[in-house]
Design an enzyme around this catalytic site. Structure first.
Site, PDB file in Angstrom:
ATOM      1  N   PRO A   7       0.751  -0.657  -0.269  1.00 43.75           N
ATOM      2  CA  PRO A   7       0.159   0.352   0.084  1.00 43.75           C
ATOM      3  C   PRO A   7       0.784   1.686   0.162  1.00 43.75           C
ATOM      4  O   PRO A   7       2.102   1.181   0.630  1.00 43.75           O
ATOM      5  CB  PRO A   7      -0.495  -0.102   1.301  1.00 43.75           C
ATOM      6  CG  PRO A   7       0.137  -1.098   2.045  1.00 43.75           C
ATOM      7  CD  PRO A   7       1.146  -2.018   1.167  1.00 43.75           C
ATOM      8  N   MET A   8       0.134   1.916  -0.915  1.00 40.77           N
ATOM      9  CA  MET A   8       1.194   3.642  -0.794  1.00 40.77           C
ATOM     10  C   MET A   8       0.580   4.400  -0.422  1.00 40.77           C
ATOM     11  O   MET A   8      -0.014   5.095  -2.240  1.00 40.77           O
ATOM     12  CB  MET A   8       2.340   3.637  -2.004  1.00 40.77           C
ATOM     13  CG  MET A   8       3.729   2.644  -1.767  1.00 40.77           C
ATOM     14  SD  MET A   8       4.651   2.341  -2.917  1.00 40.77           S
ATOM     15  CE  MET A   8       5.520   3.780  -3.068  1.00 40.77           C
ATOM     16  N   GLU A   9       0.093   5.473  -0.265  1.00 39.62           N
ATOM     17  CA  GLU A   9      -0.732   6.521   0.120  1.00 39.62           C
ATOM     18  C   GLU A   9      -0.423   7.414  -1.075  1.00 39.62           C
ATOM     19  O   GLU A   9       0.731   7.750  -1.369  1.00 39.62           O
ATOM     20  CB  GLU A   9      -0.958   6.623   1.667  1.00 39.62           C
ATOM     21  CG  GLU A   9      -1.677   7.998   1.464  1.00 39.62           C
ATOM     22  CD  GLU A   9      -1.458   9.533   1.476  1.00 39.62           C
ATOM     23  OE1 GLU A   9      -0.729   9.466   2.031  1.00 39.62           O
ATOM     24  OE2 GLU A   9      -2.306   9.906   1.297  1.00 39.62           O
ATOM     25  N   GLN A  68      -7.362  -1.653   3.497  1.00 37.66           N
ATOM     26  CA  GLN A  68      -6.260  -1.233   4.760  1.00 37.66           C
ATOM     27  C   GLN A  68      -6.851   0.185   5.732  1.00 37.66           C
ATOM     28  O   GLN A  68      -7.617   1.288   5.293  1.00 37.66           O
ATOM     29  CB  GLN A  68      -5.309  -0.770   4.596  1.00 37.66           C
ATOM     30  CG  GLN A  68      -4.220  -0.542   5.592  1.00 37.66           C
ATOM     31  CD  GLN A  68      -2.955  -0.171   5.775  1.00 37.66           C
ATOM     32  OE1 GLN A  68      -2.463   0.433   4.757  1.00 37.66           O
ATOM     33  NE2 GLN A  68      -1.356  -1.257   5.473  1.00 37.66           N
ATOM     34  N   CYS A  98       2.163   3.453   9.721  1.00 35.68           N
ATOM     35  CA  CYS A  98       2.561   5.102   9.118  1.00 35.68           C
ATOM     36  C   CYS A  98       3.564   5.900  10.075  1.00 35.68           C
ATOM     37  O   CYS A  98       3.205   6.165  11.313  1.00 35.68           O
ATOM     38  CB  CYS A  98       1.581   6.277   8.846  1.00 35.68           C
ATOM     39  SG  CYS A  98       1.452   6.958   8.345  1.00 35.68           S
ATOM     40  N   LYS A 139      -0.339  -4.694   9.720  1.00 27.23           N
ATOM     41  CA  LYS A 139       1.261  -4.360   9.138  1.00 27.23           C
ATOM     42  C   LYS A 139       2.224  -3.676   9.814  1.00 27.23           C
ATOM     43  O   LYS A 139       1.479  -2.451  10.497  1.00 27.23           O
ATOM     44  CB  LYS A 139       0.613  -3.847   7.784  1.00 27.23           C
ATOM     45  CG  LYS A 139       2.388  -3.457   6.930  1.00 27.23           C
ATOM     46  CD  LYS A 139       1.884  -2.787   5.744  1.00 27.23           C
ATOM     47  CE  LYS A 139       3.266  -2.094   4.714  1.00 27.23           C
ATOM     48  NZ  LYS A 139       3.549  -0.842   4.981  1.00 27.23           N
ATOM     49  N   GLY A 200      10.690  -4.705   2.656  1.00 25.46           N
ATOM     50  CA  GLY A 200      11.272  -3.368   3.060  1.00 25.46           C
ATOM     51  C   GLY A 200      12.438  -3.553   2.167  1.00 25.46           C
ATOM     52  O   GLY A 200      13.410  -4.641   2.999  1.00 25.46           O
ATOM     53  N   GLU A 201      13.290  -2.549   1.328  1.00 23.88           N
ATOM     54  CA  GLU A 201      14.405  -2.369   0.367  1.00 23.88           C
ATOM     55  C   GLU A 201      14.508  -3.359  -0.756  1.00 23.88           C
ATOM     56  O   GLU A 201      16.048  -3.423  -0.763  1.00 23.88           O
ATOM     57  CB  GLU A 201      14.625  -2.381   1.395  1.00 23.88           C
ATOM     58  CG  GLU A 201      16.432  -1.251   1.272  1.00 23.88           C
ATOM     59  CD  GLU A 201      15.938   0.363   0.976  1.00 23.88           C
ATOM     60  OE1 GLU A 201      16.622   1.134   0.408  1.00 23.88           O
ATOM     61  OE2 GLU A 201      15.177   0.710   2.173  1.00 23.88           O
ATOM     62  N   GLY A 223       6.756  -2.339  -2.235  1.00 20.69           N
ATOM     63  CA  GLY A 223       6.353  -0.833  -2.462  1.00 20.69           C
ATOM     64  C   GLY A 223       7.099   0.202  -4.066  1.00 20.69           C
ATOM     65  O   GLY A 223       7.126  -0.551  -5.083  1.00 20.69           O
TER      66      GLY A 223
HETATM   67  C1  LIG Z   1       4.402   7.313  -0.835  1.00 16.68           C
HETATM   68  C2  LIG Z   1       4.096   6.453   0.148  1.00 16.68           C
HETATM   69  C3  LIG Z   1       3.394   5.744   1.366  1.00 16.68           C
HETATM   70  C4  LIG Z   1       2.991   4.780   1.526  1.00 16.68           C
HETATM   71  N1  LIG Z   1       1.506   4.792   2.396  1.00 16.68           N
HETATM   72  C5  LIG Z   1       1.306   3.198   2.560  1.00 16.68           C
HETATM   73  C6  LIG Z   1       0.198   3.331   2.898  1.00 16.68           C
HETATM   74  O1  LIG Z   1      -0.836   3.388   2.923  1.00 16.68           O
HETATM   75  N2  LIG Z   1       0.228   1.827   3.946  1.00 16.68           N
HETATM   76  C7  LIG Z   1       0.910   1.124   4.011  1.00 16.68           C
HETATM   77  O2  LIG Z   1       0.740   0.435   5.528  1.00 16.68           O
HETATM   78  N3  LIG Z   1       2.019   1.640   4.084  1.00 16.68           N
HETATM   79  C8  LIG Z   1       2.589   2.793   3.023  1.00 16.68           C
HETATM   80  N4  LIG Z   1       4.292   2.855   3.106  1.00 16.68           N
HETATM   81  C9  LIG Z   1       5.060   1.728   3.380  1.00 16.68           C
HETATM   82  C10 LIG Z   1       4.770   0.853   2.308  1.00 16.68           C
HETATM   83  O3  LIG Z   1       3.872   0.073   2.186  1.00 16.68           O
HETATM   84  C11 LIG Z   1       6.685  -0.141   2.290  1.00 16.68           C
HETATM   85  O4  LIG Z   1       6.309  -0.420   3.778  1.00 16.68           O
HETATM   86  C12 LIG Z   1       7.474   0.716   2.546  1.00 16.68           C
HETATM   87  O5  LIG Z   1       7.333   1.173   1.227  1.00 16.68           O
HETATM   88  C13 LIG Z   1       9.059  -0.457   2.371  1.00 16.68           C
HETATM   89  O6  LIG Z   1       8.400  -0.985   1.172  1.00 16.68           O
HETATM   90  P1  LIG Z   1       9.608  -0.630   0.361  1.00 16.68           P
HETATM   91  O7  LIG Z   1      11.354  -0.281   0.479  1.00 16.68           O
HETATM   92  O8  LIG Z   1       9.932  -1.500  -1.198  1.00 16.68           O
HETATM   93  O9  LIG Z   1       8.932   0.375  -0.183  1.00 16.68           O
HETATM   94  C14 LIG Z   1       4.007   3.775   2.373  1.00 16.68           C
HETATM   95  C15 LIG Z   1       5.599   4.014   1.616  1.00 16.68           C
HETATM   96  C16 LIG Z   1       5.074   5.539   0.792  1.00 16.68           C
HETATM   97  C17 LIG Z   1       6.397   5.380   0.096  1.00 16.68           C
END
Ligand SMILES: Cc1cc2nc3c(=O)[nH]c(=O)nc-3n(C[C@H](O)[C@H](O)[C@H](O)COP(=O)(O)O)c2cc1C
Length: 313
Positions: A7-9, A68, A98, A139, A200-201, A223
């Site tokens: 999820p990415m807001e 979510q 968050c 999460k 993550g990462e 993400g």
């Molecule tokens: C711009 C942005 C928005 C995000 N929005 C949410 C969200 O709505 N809900 C959530 O559980 N995590 C959110 N995250 C966290 C991501 O789901 C994820 O846990 C985090 O980016 C680490 O994974 P990655 O390294 O693969 O990006 C957000 C992250 C980013 C960068």
């Protein structure tokens, strides 16, 4: 093995989910968080964040989307979960990760990681509020300022009835800075009986293999890596798949812009395009320059004119 689109807001909206799940490699998506404060939100809000609820809870490619929720009060979260539950979701997820200041000041998201019993009460209340056949998951991050409570938090979430726990392997304080601490995932996986999803990462297929090796997990969530490299999940799922060439990325941007036509507000649409182009710059050289030239634009048409000028040379 399973792969979830994170999820990415402000980034992973219904259109992005459509595009990325059509490319392939994903088994599940999670909606942007729906913030629950002190009221029961109308159905329209849930349909806005997760329009897939109107089509059986799946993207056009057939990949399930879970809704979510984020909040700090068990009772009001449960009342909202009841509404979501009546809309036929394929799952409900709870956000305990968050890092946003406004959210944490109001006692939700990662700030709850200081109180394992509160995580327990929230998961338990939401679990009871939705029909038994709808899975409830959570999460979390490894902690708020430190990692002291990471196992306690994970155990509290499992004990309260979550069927799955995704762990973004960083504390709130660590924000989004590399590295992610995948080494903390193995003890969680060993202590819990429910699946633990590593997050993550992960930016490349090599990162995926390293995360798998260190964590011992078989379920993953990506993400930013999926946005920066739209073929990443496919490359992980199919050994012979290759990173998309730049020409393919340009076609995806055109497609995304067309889909964004369904979103209100040209400023918002421009924002979404810019977010994607900025992240693409992490793996596609031409996008770094592209982002610099479009970052002040507020009109999607202006942005796309520059994108198309690159595609035609
Ligand atoms: C711009 C942005 C928005 C995000 N929005 C949410 C969200 O709505 N809900 C959530 O559980 N995590 C959110 N995250 C966290 C991501 O789901 C994820 O846990 C985090 O980016 C680490 O994974 P990655 O390294 O693969 O990006 C957000 C992250 C980013 C960068």
């Amino acid at each position: 093995m399973s792969m979830t689109l994170a999820p990415m807001e402000g980034v992973v909206d219904v259109y992005m989910r459509d595009i990325l799940t059509k490319i392939g490699g994903f088994d599940l998506c999670v909606s942007e968080f729906v913030r629950v404060s002190n009221s029961v939100l109308p159905v329209a809000v849930y349909h806005k964040y997760c329009p897939e609820l109107k089509t059986g809870g799946r993207t056009p490619a057939g990949v399930p989307v879970h809704v979510q929720l984020m909040g700090g009060e068990p009772q009001i979260l449960a009342e909202n979960a009841e509404v979501v539950g009546s809309l036929g979701p394929l799952g409900v997820d709870l956000n305990f990760g968050c890092p946003a200041k406004t959210v944490n000041r109001r006692d939700a998201g990662a700030s709850l990681l200081r109180f394992p019993h509160r995580l327990h009460d929230i998961v338990s209340a939401v679990r009871k509020a939705v029909p038994a056949e709808i899975p409830v998951s959570a999460k979390m991050r490894l902690g708020f300022e430190d990692k002291i409570l990471y196992l306690e938090n994970a155990l509290a979430i499992e004990e309260a009835g979550a069927v799955k726990l995704t762990v973004h392997a960083r504390t709130k304080l660590e924000g989004y800075r590399a590295p992610a601490h995948w080494e903390y995932l193995a003890p969680i996986r060993e202590a819990l009986t429910i699946p633990v999803v590593a997050n993550g990462e992960i930016w490349t297929p090599e990162d995926y293999l390293a995360c798998k090796e260190v964590s011992g997990c078989t379920d993953f969530m990506i993400g930013r890596g999926a946005i920066a490299r739209p073929s990443l999940a496919l490359e992980i799922a199919q050994l012979d798949a290759e990173k998309f060439p730049w020409s393919e990325i340009l076609a995806l941007l055109v497609q995304y812009n067309t889909l964004l036509g369904g979103m209100d507000g040209s400023l918002r649409r421009a924002g979404r395009l810019k977010q994607w182009i900025k992240l693409l710059g992490r793996t596609y050289e031409p996008c770094s320059d592209l982002f610099i030239s479009i970052r002040r634009f507020q009109d999607p048409a202006e942005i796309m004119a520059v994108v198309k000028s690159i595609s035609t040379g």
